[in-house]
Design a protein around this motif. Structure first.
Motif, short mmCIF file in Angstrom:
data_model
loop_
_atom_site.label_atom_id
_atom_site.label_comp_id
_atom_site.label_asym_id
_atom_site.label_seq_id
_atom_site.Cartn_x
_atom_site.Cartn_y
_atom_site.Cartn_z
N PRO A 29 4.03 -3.74 4.78
CA PRO A 29 4.57 -3.35 3.47
C PRO A 29 5.21 -4.50 2.72
N GLU A 30 5.62 -5.54 3.43
CA GLU A 30 6.27 -6.67 2.78
C GLU A 30 5.36 -7.40 1.80
N LEU A 32 3.82 -6.15 -0.54
CA LEU A 32 4.03 -5.56 -1.86
C LEU A 32 5.33 -6.04 -2.51
N ASP A 33 6.09 -6.88 -1.81
CA ASP A 33 7.31 -7.42 -2.39
C ASP A 33 7.01 -8.52 -3.42
N ALA A 34 5.87 -9.17 -3.29
CA ALA A 34 5.48 -10.21 -4.25
C ALA A 34 4.81 -9.53 -5.43
N TRP A 35 5.26 -9.82 -6.63
CA TRP A 35 4.77 -9.08 -7.81
C TRP A 35 3.29 -9.30 -8.06
N ARG A 38 1.43 -7.24 -5.56
CA ARG A 38 1.62 -5.83 -5.93
C ARG A 38 0.70 -5.46 -7.09
N ARG A 50 4.97 4.50 -4.63
CA ARG A 50 5.52 3.92 -3.40
C ARG A 50 6.93 4.44 -3.16
N SER A 52 10.02 4.80 0.34
CA SER A 52 10.37 4.52 1.73
C SER A 52 11.16 5.68 2.28
N HIS A 61 6.95 3.11 4.98
CA HIS A 61 6.67 2.76 3.60
C HIS A 61 5.43 3.56 3.22
#
Length: 129
Positions: A29-30, A32-35, A38, A50, A52, A61
């Motif tokens: 899931p990490e 998706l932390d970068a725009w 994503r 999305r 959690s 997630h």
């Protein structure tokens, strides 16, 4: 005038996250932390929402596509990443496919993306770096 609805559709009942098919996930899931990643993921699953949840001391997630009736739940346990998916389409499979192709093409900047609009719909592409 908004170009699209500002509020996502109501989620309704959450899916049974114990059902579906489970496998090792190539991305956790990490990613998706970068725009930019994503954005690429959203091209693969444009209607997914999305959220959690913490269940049995594990954070899941969850991606839910109400329109398609599909969902994916990712769990990160140390370095071990799993995804469980259900519904008529495999959301995380689609997202991973897009992300892998984008990375294989050198992860081009979003400013280099192109859109082709035809009577069949719209298609996003990006040039290889």
């Amino acid at each position: 005038m908004p170009a699209r609805p500002q509020m996502p559709p109501p989620l309704g009942m959450l899916p049974d996250l114990e059902s579906g098919q489970e496998r090792v996930a190539r991305f956790g899931p990490e990613v998706l932390d970068a725009w930019d990643a994503r954005f690429v993921a959203q091209l693969a699953a444009p209607h997914a929402q999305r959220l959690s949840l913490t269940l049995a001391d594990k954070t899941q997630h969850v991606l839910i596509d109400v329109e398609a009736g599909a969902w994916a739940a990712l769990v990160l346990d140390g370095e071990h990443r799993t995804v469980r998916q259900g519904g008529p389409v495999q959301l995380w499979d689609q997202i991973e496919e897009h992300l892998l192709r984008w990375q294989a093409d050198g992860s081009p900047a979003l400013t280099r993306f192109e859109i082709l609009v035809t009577s069949e719909g719209q298609h996003f592409t990006w040039p290889k770096s």
